[in-house]
Design an enzyme around this catalytic site. Structure first.
Site, PDB file in Angstrom:
ATOM      1  N   TYR A 127      73.273   9.634  30.520  1.00 14.97           N
ATOM      2  CA  TYR A 127      74.546   9.893  29.918  1.00 14.97           C
ATOM      3  C   TYR A 127      75.213   8.570  29.433  1.00 14.97           C
ATOM      4  O   TYR A 127      75.959   8.818  28.285  1.00 14.97           O
ATOM      5  CB  TYR A 127      75.565  10.908  30.775  1.00 14.97           C
ATOM      6  N   ASP A 168      79.252  15.575  21.520  1.00 16.78           N
ATOM      7  CA  ASP A 168      79.765  14.430  20.618  1.00 16.78           C
ATOM      8  C   ASP A 168      81.177  14.701  20.353  1.00 16.78           C
ATOM      9  O   ASP A 168      81.737  15.667  20.508  1.00 16.78           O
ATOM     10  CB  ASP A 168      78.628  13.945  19.623  1.00 16.78           C
ATOM     11  N   HIS A 196      80.492  22.841  26.525  1.00 18.32           N
ATOM     12  CA  HIS A 196      79.855  22.204  27.211  1.00 18.32           C
ATOM     13  C   HIS A 196      80.268  20.878  27.692  1.00 18.32           C
ATOM     14  O   HIS A 196      79.461  20.035  28.068  1.00 18.32           O
ATOM     15  CB  HIS A 196      78.366  22.178  26.408  1.00 18.32           C
ATOM     16  N   CYS A 239      92.978   9.055  41.349  1.00 14.76           N
ATOM     17  CA  CYS A 239      93.249   8.999  42.506  1.00 14.76           C
ATOM     18  C   CYS A 239      92.696   7.616  43.323  1.00 14.76           C
ATOM     19  O   CYS A 239      92.750   7.343  44.442  1.00 14.76           O
ATOM     20  CB  CYS A 239      92.554  10.086  43.229  1.00 14.76           C
ATOM     21  N   THR A 274      72.350  25.946  15.686  1.00 14.66           N
ATOM     22  CA  THR A 274      71.829  26.043  17.106  1.00 14.66           C
ATOM     23  C   THR A 274      70.892  27.115  17.046  1.00 14.66           C
ATOM     24  O   THR A 274      70.624  27.966  16.405  1.00 14.66           O
ATOM     25  CB  THR A 274      73.302  26.507  17.915  1.00 14.66           C
ATOM     26  N   ASN A 314      71.491  27.478   9.477  1.00 11.98           N
ATOM     27  CA  ASN A 314      70.588  26.719  10.189  1.00 11.98           C
ATOM     28  C   ASN A 314      69.453  26.554   9.378  1.00 11.98           C
ATOM     29  O   ASN A 314      69.054  26.692   8.455  1.00 11.98           O
ATOM     30  CB  ASN A 314      70.160  27.493  11.209  1.00 11.98           C
ATOM     31  N   LEU A 315      68.839  25.038   9.940  1.00 10.50           N
ATOM     32  CA  LEU A 315      67.678  24.450   9.364  1.00 10.50           C
ATOM     33  C   LEU A 315      66.392  25.580   9.135  1.00 10.50           C
ATOM     34  O   LEU A 315      65.887  25.752   8.273  1.00 10.50           O
ATOM     35  CB  LEU A 315      66.964  23.269  10.036  1.00 10.50           C
ATOM     36  N   ALA A 332      72.319  21.145   7.360  1.00  9.36           N
ATOM     37  CA  ALA A 332      73.660  21.504   7.549  1.00  9.36           C
ATOM     38  C   ALA A 332      74.431  20.658   6.594  1.00  9.36           C
ATOM     39  O   ALA A 332      75.468  21.112   5.944  1.00  9.36           O
ATOM     40  CB  ALA A 332      73.992  21.164   8.832  1.00  9.36           C
TER      41      ALA A 332
HETATM   42  P1  OAD Z   1      68.796  23.057  20.009  1.00  7.94           P
HETATM   43  O1  OAD Z   1      68.311  21.649  20.011  1.00  7.94           O
HETATM   44  O2  OAD Z   1      68.387  24.147  20.820  1.00  7.94           O
HETATM   45  O3  OAD Z   1      68.816  23.548  18.462  1.00  7.94           O
HETATM   46  C1  OAD Z   1      69.136  22.810  17.295  1.00  7.94           C
HETATM   47  C2  OAD Z   1      69.083  23.821  16.129  1.00  7.94           C
HETATM   48  O4  OAD Z   1      69.673  23.073  14.936  1.00  7.94           O
HETATM   49  C3  OAD Z   1      67.852  24.392  16.052  1.00  7.94           C
HETATM   50  O5  OAD Z   1      67.503  25.607  15.529  1.00  7.94           O
HETATM   51  C4  OAD Z   1      67.263  23.573  14.457  1.00  7.94           C
HETATM   52  O6  OAD Z   1      66.395  24.137  13.738  1.00  7.94           O
HETATM   53  C5  OAD Z   1      68.799  23.295  13.908  1.00  7.94           C
HETATM   54  N1  OAD Z   1      68.613  22.100  12.955  1.00  7.94           N
HETATM   55  C6  OAD Z   1      68.107  20.831  13.208  1.00  7.94           C
HETATM   56  N2  OAD Z   1      68.392  19.985  12.332  1.00  7.94           N
HETATM   57  C7  OAD Z   1      69.432  20.603  11.561  1.00  7.94           C
HETATM   58  C8  OAD Z   1      69.837  20.362  10.411  1.00  7.94           C
HETATM   59  N3  OAD Z   1      69.833  18.852   9.800  1.00  7.94           N
HETATM   60  N4  OAD Z   1      70.748  21.127   9.990  1.00  7.94           N
HETATM   61  C9  OAD Z   1      70.938  22.487  10.453  1.00  7.94           C
HETATM   62  N5  OAD Z   1      70.214  22.888  11.489  1.00  7.94           N
HETATM   63  C10 OAD Z   1      69.509  22.036  12.065  1.00  7.94           C
HETATM   64  O7  OAD Z   1      70.627  22.698  20.251  1.00  7.94           O
HETATM   65  P2  OAD Z   1      71.480  23.677  20.605  1.00  7.94           P
HETATM   66  O8  OAD Z   1      71.360  25.084  20.238  1.00  7.94           O
HETATM   67  O9  OAD Z   1      72.863  23.081  20.258  1.00  7.94           O
HETATM   68  O10 OAD Z   1      73.585  22.415  26.639  1.00  7.94           O
HETATM   69  O11 OAD Z   1      71.187  23.702  22.245  1.00  7.94           O
HETATM   70  C11 OAD Z   1      72.150  24.404  22.985  1.00  7.94           C
HETATM   71  C12 OAD Z   1      72.740  24.028  24.213  1.00  7.94           C
HETATM   72  O12 OAD Z   1      71.277  23.409  24.997  1.00  7.94           O
HETATM   73  C13 OAD Z   1      73.089  22.359  24.369  1.00  7.94           C
HETATM   74  O13 OAD Z   1      74.464  22.389  24.149  1.00  7.94           O
HETATM   75  C14 OAD Z   1      72.619  21.867  25.512  1.00  7.94           C
HETATM   76  C15 OAD Z   1      71.259  22.287  25.605  1.00  7.94           C
HETATM   77  O14 OAD Z   1      70.634  22.455  26.983  1.00  7.94           O
HETATM   78  C16 OAD Z   1      73.947  21.790  27.566  1.00  7.94           C
HETATM   79  O15 OAD Z   1      73.890  20.529  27.581  1.00  7.94           O
HETATM   80  C17 OAD Z   1      74.766  22.451  28.750  1.00  7.94           C
END
Ligand code: OAD
Length: 235
Positions: free
Chosen positions: A56, A94, A109, A139, A177, A203-204, A221
Site C-alpha cells: 500500500y 485513490d 472500499h 493515541c 467496474t 465501461n471499456l 471512460a
Molecule cells: P476491475 O479491475 O475488476 O475492473 C475494471 C473494469 O474497468 C473492467 O471491466 C475494464 O474493462 C474496465 N476498464 C479498463 N480500462 C477502462 C477505461 N479506460 N475506461 C473504461 N473502463 C475501463 O476493477 P473494479 O471493478 O473496480 O476491492 O474492482 C472492484 C474491486 O475489486 C476493487 O475496488 C478492489 C478489487 O479487489 C478492494 O480492494 C476491496
C-alpha cells in the site's frame, strides 16, 4: 436537465486507468504481481504486516505521479452544474475524484491517503509511508496503524447511506467496474428492484452485469463520460 432529480454514480478502477493506475483483474489474475490473499485480507496483514504495508505504501506513493483524467473532471462538472442530488460511490481508494473537484464522494472500499489505528479507532490523513512502528497521532501508540482500506472479508463503508441513495435515485450510472466484487456488483439489481431509475453502464467492455442495465456504452471512460455528462446536462 429537468429530467433527473437524483443521480448515483458508481465508479471502479476503469475510471482511473487512463490516469495511469492499473486495474485489478489483469489477464494473469494477479494484482500488481501479488495474489489478493497475500496483500488484501486481514489475515495477510496479521501474517505479514511488512509486505502489506509495502504494497500500500507503493500504491500511495504512486498517487503523487497521477492526475485526474477527463472522466473524473466531467463528473465534477456534472455535480457542479446539476441542480439535484448527486453522489459518487467509488470502489477506488485513490483520490482522483476529489482532486478533479467532486465534493460528494463516498469511498466504500476506503482510502489510500488515510491510516486507521486499531488501538483507538482513529483515522488520520496520511500522505507518506506507514511502517510497522508508525505512531498514531490520536493515541500515540506505536505499531497499531493499518491502511484505511476495506479488505476481502470486511464490510464496505457506509452501506446504509449507499442503500438510501440507491433506493431514491432516478439515474444510476456505473463506470469502469467489472462487476466481480459484491456488494457493488449488486447495486444495479437493487436499483432495478426499486424500479424508479434509468440505469447506464459506461465501461471499456461488457461487464459481468451488463445485461442488467437499460443502456450500455463501451469505450474508454475519458471519452464516454464527458459525452454522457453533456447529454445529461442538455443544451
Ligand atoms: P476491475 O479491475 O475488476 O475492473 C475494471 C473494469 O474497468 C473492467 O471491466 C475494464 O474493462 C474496465 N476498464 C479498463 N480500462 C477502462 C477505461 N479506460 N475506461 C473504461 N473502463 C475501463 O476493477 P473494479 O471493478 O473496480 O476491492 O474492482 C472492484 C474491486 O475489486 C476493487 O475496488 C478492489 C478489487 O479487489 C478492494 O480492494 C476491496
Amino acid at each position: 436537465m429537468a429530467k433527473y432529480r437524483s443521480i448515483v454514480v458508481l465508479t471502479g478502477a476503469g475510471i482511473s486507468a487512463e490516469s495511469g493506475i492499473p486495474t485489478f483483474r489483469g489477464a494473469d489474475g494477479l494484482w500488481e504481481g501479488h495474489r489478493i490473499e497475500d496483500v488484501a485480507t486481514p489475515e495477510a496483514f496479521a501474517r505479514n504486516p511488512r509486505l502489506v504495508h509495502q504494497f500500500y505504501n507503493m500504491r500511495r506513493a504512486a498517487l503523487k505521479t497521477v492526475e485526474p483524467n477527463p472522466a473524473h473532471k466531467a463528473l465534477a462538472r456534472l455535480e457542479q452544474a446539476f441542480d439535484g442530488e448527486m453522489l459518487i460511490v467509488t470502489q477506488n481508494v485513490d483520490d482522483l475524484h476529489e482532486r478533479a473537484g467532486s465534493k460528494n464522494v463516498l469511498h466504500m472500499h476506503g482510502e489510500l491517503r488515510k491510516a486507521w489505528c486499531l488501538g483507538c479507532d482513529g483515522r488520520t490523513r496520511w500522505e507518506e509511508d506507514i511502517h510497522e512502528t508508525s505512531r498514531c497521532p490520536h493515541c500515540a501508540r506505536e505499531g497499531r496503524l493499518r491502511p484505511d482500506i476495506v479488505w476481502f472479508g470486511e464490510i464496505p463503508y457506509q452501506m446504509d447511506r449507499i442503500d438510501e441513495a440507491l433506493s431514491g435515485c432516478d439515474l444510476f450510472v456505473s463506470i469502469g467496474t467489472s462487476g466481480n466484487v459484491y456488494p457493488a456488483a449488486g447495486f444495479v439489481a437493487l436499483v432495478r428492484h426499486f424500479g424508479r431509475a434509468h440505469t447506464v453502464e459506461l465501461n471499456l467492455d461488457p461487464s459481468e452485469c451488463s445485461r442488467m442495465f437499460h443502456e450500455t456504452r463501451h469505450g474508454p471512460a475519458s471519452q464516454l463520460v464527458p459525452a454522457f455528462v453533456e447529454e445529461v446536462l442538455g443544451p
